[in-house]
Design an enzyme around this catalytic site. Structure first.
Site, PDB file in Angstrom:
ATOM      1  N   ARG A 141      -4.981  -2.599  -7.185  1.00  0.00           N
ATOM      2  CA  ARG A 141      -5.555  -3.504  -6.376  1.00  0.00           C
ATOM      3  C   ARG A 141      -7.036  -2.984  -6.216  1.00  0.00           C
ATOM      4  O   ARG A 141      -7.931  -3.872  -5.858  1.00  0.00           O
ATOM      5  CB  ARG A 141      -4.858  -3.829  -4.913  1.00  0.00           C
ATOM      6  CG  ARG A 141      -3.634  -4.377  -4.809  1.00  0.00           C
ATOM      7  CD  ARG A 141      -3.938  -5.627  -4.443  1.00  0.00           C
ATOM      8  NE  ARG A 141      -4.301  -5.665  -3.126  1.00  0.00           N
ATOM      9  CZ  ARG A 141      -5.448  -5.912  -2.651  1.00  0.00           C
ATOM     10  NH1 ARG A 141      -6.399  -6.319  -3.606  1.00  0.00           N
ATOM     11  NH2 ARG A 141      -5.906  -5.890  -1.467  1.00  0.00           N
ATOM     12  N   ARG A 189       0.690  -1.107  -0.111  1.00  0.00           N
ATOM     13  CA  ARG A 189      -0.043   0.045  -0.068  1.00  0.00           C
ATOM     14  C   ARG A 189       0.927   1.406   0.077  1.00  0.00           C
ATOM     15  O   ARG A 189       0.311   2.304  -0.141  1.00  0.00           O
ATOM     16  CB  ARG A 189      -0.936  -0.073   1.129  1.00  0.00           C
ATOM     17  CG  ARG A 189      -2.168  -1.053   1.126  1.00  0.00           C
ATOM     18  CD  ARG A 189      -2.876  -1.087   2.306  1.00  0.00           C
ATOM     19  NE  ARG A 189      -2.207  -1.785   3.319  1.00  0.00           N
ATOM     20  CZ  ARG A 189      -2.270  -1.797   4.701  1.00  0.00           C
ATOM     21  NH1 ARG A 189      -3.363  -1.395   5.028  1.00  0.00           N
ATOM     22  NH2 ARG A 189      -1.269  -2.567   5.367  1.00  0.00           N
ATOM     23  N   ASP A 216       0.368 -14.361  -0.445  1.00  0.00           N
ATOM     24  CA  ASP A 216       0.269 -14.049   0.957  1.00  0.00           C
ATOM     25  C   ASP A 216       0.322 -15.213   1.591  1.00  0.00           C
ATOM     26  O   ASP A 216      -0.100 -16.226   1.120  1.00  0.00           O
ATOM     27  CB  ASP A 216      -1.247 -13.055   1.230  1.00  0.00           C
ATOM     28  CG  ASP A 216      -1.144 -12.926   2.686  1.00  0.00           C
ATOM     29  OD1 ASP A 216      -0.814 -11.799   3.138  1.00  0.00           O
ATOM     30  OD2 ASP A 216      -1.874 -13.844   3.511  1.00  0.00           O
ATOM     31  N   TYR A 223      -3.571 -17.553  13.183  1.00  0.00           N
ATOM     32  CA  TYR A 223      -4.499 -16.980  12.414  1.00  0.00           C
ATOM     33  C   TYR A 223      -5.841 -17.967  12.108  1.00  0.00           C
ATOM     34  O   TYR A 223      -6.996 -17.557  12.585  1.00  0.00           O
ATOM     35  CB  TYR A 223      -4.184 -16.554  10.962  1.00  0.00           C
ATOM     36  CG  TYR A 223      -3.359 -15.441  10.876  1.00  0.00           C
ATOM     37  CD1 TYR A 223      -3.736 -14.387  10.909  1.00  0.00           C
ATOM     38  CD2 TYR A 223      -1.985 -15.545  10.394  1.00  0.00           C
ATOM     39  CE1 TYR A 223      -2.909 -13.113  11.108  1.00  0.00           C
ATOM     40  CE2 TYR A 223      -1.055 -14.297  10.183  1.00  0.00           C
ATOM     41  CZ  TYR A 223      -1.576 -13.212  10.523  1.00  0.00           C
ATOM     42  OH  TYR A 223      -1.007 -11.974  10.511  1.00  0.00           O
TER      43      TYR A 223
HETATM   44  O1  1CP Z   1      -4.534  -5.679   0.296  1.00  0.00           O
HETATM   45  C1  1CP Z   1      -3.579  -5.418   0.920  1.00  0.00           C
HETATM   46  O2  1CP Z   1      -2.668  -4.701   0.181  1.00  0.00           O
HETATM   47  C2  1CP Z   1      -3.350  -5.522   2.190  1.00  0.00           C
HETATM   48  C3  1CP Z   1      -2.145  -5.467   3.071  1.00  0.00           C
HETATM   49  C4  1CP Z   1      -1.485  -6.961   2.550  1.00  0.00           C
HETATM   50  C5  1CP Z   1      -0.210  -7.083   1.381  1.00  0.00           C
HETATM   51  C6  1CP Z   1       0.502  -6.097   0.872  1.00  0.00           C
HETATM   52  C7  1CP Z   1      -1.644  -8.185   3.088  1.00  0.00           C
HETATM   53  C8  1CP Z   1      -2.696  -8.471   3.916  1.00  0.00           C
HETATM   54  N1  1CP Z   1      -0.733  -9.146   2.335  1.00  0.00           N
HETATM   55  C9  1CP Z   1       0.178  -8.620   1.216  1.00  0.00           C
HETATM   56  C10 1CP Z   1       1.062  -9.353   0.661  1.00  0.00           C
HETATM   57  C11 1CP Z   1       2.207 -10.050   1.333  1.00  0.00           C
HETATM   58  N2  1CP Z   1       1.839 -10.900   2.476  1.00  0.00           N
HETATM   59  C12 1CP Z   1       3.432  -9.981   0.868  1.00  0.00           C
HETATM   60  C13 1CP Z   1       3.967  -9.478  -0.073  1.00  0.00           C
HETATM   61  C14 1CP Z   1       4.951  -9.926  -1.067  1.00  0.00           C
HETATM   62  C15 1CP Z   1       5.609  -8.823  -1.897  1.00  0.00           C
HETATM   63  O3  1CP Z   1       6.463  -7.865  -1.176  1.00  0.00           O
HETATM   64  O4  1CP Z   1       5.168  -8.458  -3.046  1.00  0.00           O
HETATM   65  C16 1CP Z   1       4.144 -11.039   2.002  1.00  0.00           C
HETATM   66  C17 1CP Z   1       5.523 -11.421   1.831  1.00  0.00           C
HETATM   67  C18 1CP Z   1       3.014 -11.436   2.823  1.00  0.00           C
HETATM   68  C19 1CP Z   1       3.249 -12.467   4.128  1.00  0.00           C
HETATM   69  C20 1CP Z   1       2.575 -12.202   5.236  1.00  0.00           C
HETATM   70  N3  1CP Z   1       1.297 -12.079   5.157  1.00  0.00           N
HETATM   71  C21 1CP Z   1       2.930 -12.415   6.656  1.00  0.00           C
HETATM   72  C22 1CP Z   1       4.253 -12.721   6.840  1.00  0.00           C
HETATM   73  C23 1CP Z   1       5.163 -11.246   6.653  1.00  0.00           C
HETATM   74  C24 1CP Z   1       4.874 -10.361   7.793  1.00  0.00           C
HETATM   75  O5  1CP Z   1       4.717  -9.281   7.371  1.00  0.00           O
HETATM   76  O6  1CP Z   1       5.145 -10.803   8.891  1.00  0.00           O
HETATM   77  C25 1CP Z   1       1.960 -12.332   7.366  1.00  0.00           C
HETATM   78  C26 1CP Z   1       1.924 -12.287   8.789  1.00  0.00           C
HETATM   79  C27 1CP Z   1       0.733 -12.183   6.715  1.00  0.00           C
HETATM   80  C28 1CP Z   1      -0.706 -11.680   7.006  1.00  0.00           C
HETATM   81  C29 1CP Z   1      -1.242 -10.618   6.597  1.00  0.00           C
HETATM   82  N4  1CP Z   1      -1.747 -10.409   5.603  1.00  0.00           N
HETATM   83  C30 1CP Z   1      -2.458  -8.998   5.272  1.00  0.00           C
HETATM   84  C31 1CP Z   1      -1.587  -8.438   6.369  1.00  0.00           C
HETATM   85  C32 1CP Z   1      -2.177  -6.849   6.814  1.00  0.00           C
HETATM   86  C33 1CP Z   1      -1.342  -9.372   7.237  1.00  0.00           C
HETATM   87  C34 1CP Z   1      -0.589  -9.291   8.604  1.00  0.00           C
HETATM   88  C35 1CP Z   1      -1.847  -8.889   9.811  1.00  0.00           C
HETATM   89  C36 1CP Z   1      -1.495  -8.931  11.162  1.00  0.00           C
HETATM   90  O7  1CP Z   1      -0.843  -8.026  11.728  1.00  0.00           O
HETATM   91  O8  1CP Z   1      -1.672 -10.080  11.711  1.00  0.00           O
END
Ligand code: 1CP
Length: 322
Positions: free
Chosen positions: A15, A6, A51, A126
């Protein structure tokens, strides 16, 4: 470490309001979003846009991602029969779009491509909590209260994660990152007894692939030694432990990735520079330091600061004698 996201206006535009899990099922959009940060910044690698919940959705878990909150599971895993529903992943059938996106990306990229998955503890949190949690209370409740069910859940998750990671490498990913983002919530003894055996079986399921694996968690300062024993050629370090101390804890036969606090990118440039130089000084120009943030890019981060940081690190490390 969440390269895309974002903080990029072009990402927000593409998106729209769609659930991110839907976007992940569109290979051409996955390719485009993965490429976006690379057009702005001189990055050394790319991470496929996906994700950690994608493979769980693939085996039929009713998960969606709520904007501003994160993954929400409508029927959380609370009993034996919920665990039995988690069948092993069949990648070509359950996550074909991610694999197709990886194949397409390899044709377009001139830097290595990283595939990834969530680790069993983080995924379990989760699934059990039904959404993001600060305390992981119910997760620890199951972990301490019913060892049989906990081990069955961890095993079921390993049978999802290992095929997912293997298939990404077979499709073209050149390195893997395992995100155990929330495992830092555990003490060392619980980690050793309740998580480590399952993580060891996860890592042994990857050894013959011959690609480097990055083992990452947040708040894991006290677990780093144990995590290194568990597996991974690279340990991901958050900003709470100075990188040289973290390196001593994981051992100098491993590489380390990190560890700038992502929040520092919102500070004046002088502070970004000072904190970055401190990390480079502590890493001491040794082989096996991957400069990175200690966790994902925050949504309010100015993209220009990130691009400047990438150039700054390149300039500083080129200047150093090898
Ligand atoms: O719609 C959106 O844009 C929401 C934000 C978002 C994004 C950009 C989410 C929701 N997921 C992602 C993509 C994502 N998830 C990537 C991006 C790959 C890239 O760089 O292009 C990656 C590596 C992840 C992995 C992920 N998802 C993790 C592990 C990494 C970390 O940050 O610790 C975790 C814990 C998640 C769960 C998740 N998905 C989304 C969110 C906001 C969360 C975290 C929620 C929480 O705080 O528990």
């Amino acid at each position: 470490m969440r390269q895309a996201g974002r903080y990029l206006p072009e990402y927000r535009k593409l998106r729209g309001d769609r659930d991110i899990l839907e976007t992940c099922k569109d290979p051409s959009q996955v390719v485009e979003i993965t490429m976006q940060p690379l057009r702005r910044m001189d990055l050394d690698a790319a991470i496929v846009f996906s994700d950690i919940m994608v493979p769980l959705a693939g085996v039929g878990v009713d998960v969606h991602i709520e904007p501003g909150r994160g993954p929400v599971v409508d029927t959380p895993v609370r009993a034996e029969r919920d665990i039995e529903r988690l069948r092993p992943l069949e990648p070509e059938q359950d996550v074909p779009e991610t694999l197709e996106a990886i194949r397409l990306l390899r044709e377009e990229l001139s830097v290595p491509l990283i595939g990834f998955a969530g680790a069993p503890f983080t995924l379990a949190s989760y699934l059990i909590e039904g959404g993001p949690s600060r305390t992981h209370e119910r997760t620890k409740g199951l972990m301490h209260g019913d060892h049989m069910a906990w081990d069955a859940l961890m095993r079921a998750l390993v049978a999802i994660v290992v095929p997912h990671l293997r298939a990404q490498v077979e499709a073209g990913a050149q390195a893997l990152q395992v995100f155990d983002s929330w495992v830092g919530a555990l003490d060392r003894d619980d980690y050793r007894r309740r998580v480590q055996p399952h993580m060891s079986s996860l890592f042994s399921g990857l050894v013959d692939l011959g690609v480097p694996v990055i083992h990452f968690g947040v708040g894991t300062g006290e677990l780093l030694g144990q995590m290194a024993i568990t597996g991974g050629q690279v340990l991901g370090i958050d900003w709470r432990v100075p990188i040289d101390e973290a390196w001593d804890r994981v051992g100098h036969d491993r590489a380390v990735q990190g560890n700038l606090d992502p929040a520092v990118l919102g500070a004046p440039w002088e502070m970004v520079e000072r904190k970055t130089l401190e990390i480079l000084r502590r890493a001491g120009g040794r082989d096996g330091h991957i400069f990175n943030l200690g966790h994902g890019v925050l949504p309010d981060t100015p993209p220009d600061v990130l691009a400047r940081l990438v150039d700054f690190v390149h300039a500083e490390t080129e200047r150093r004698p090898a």
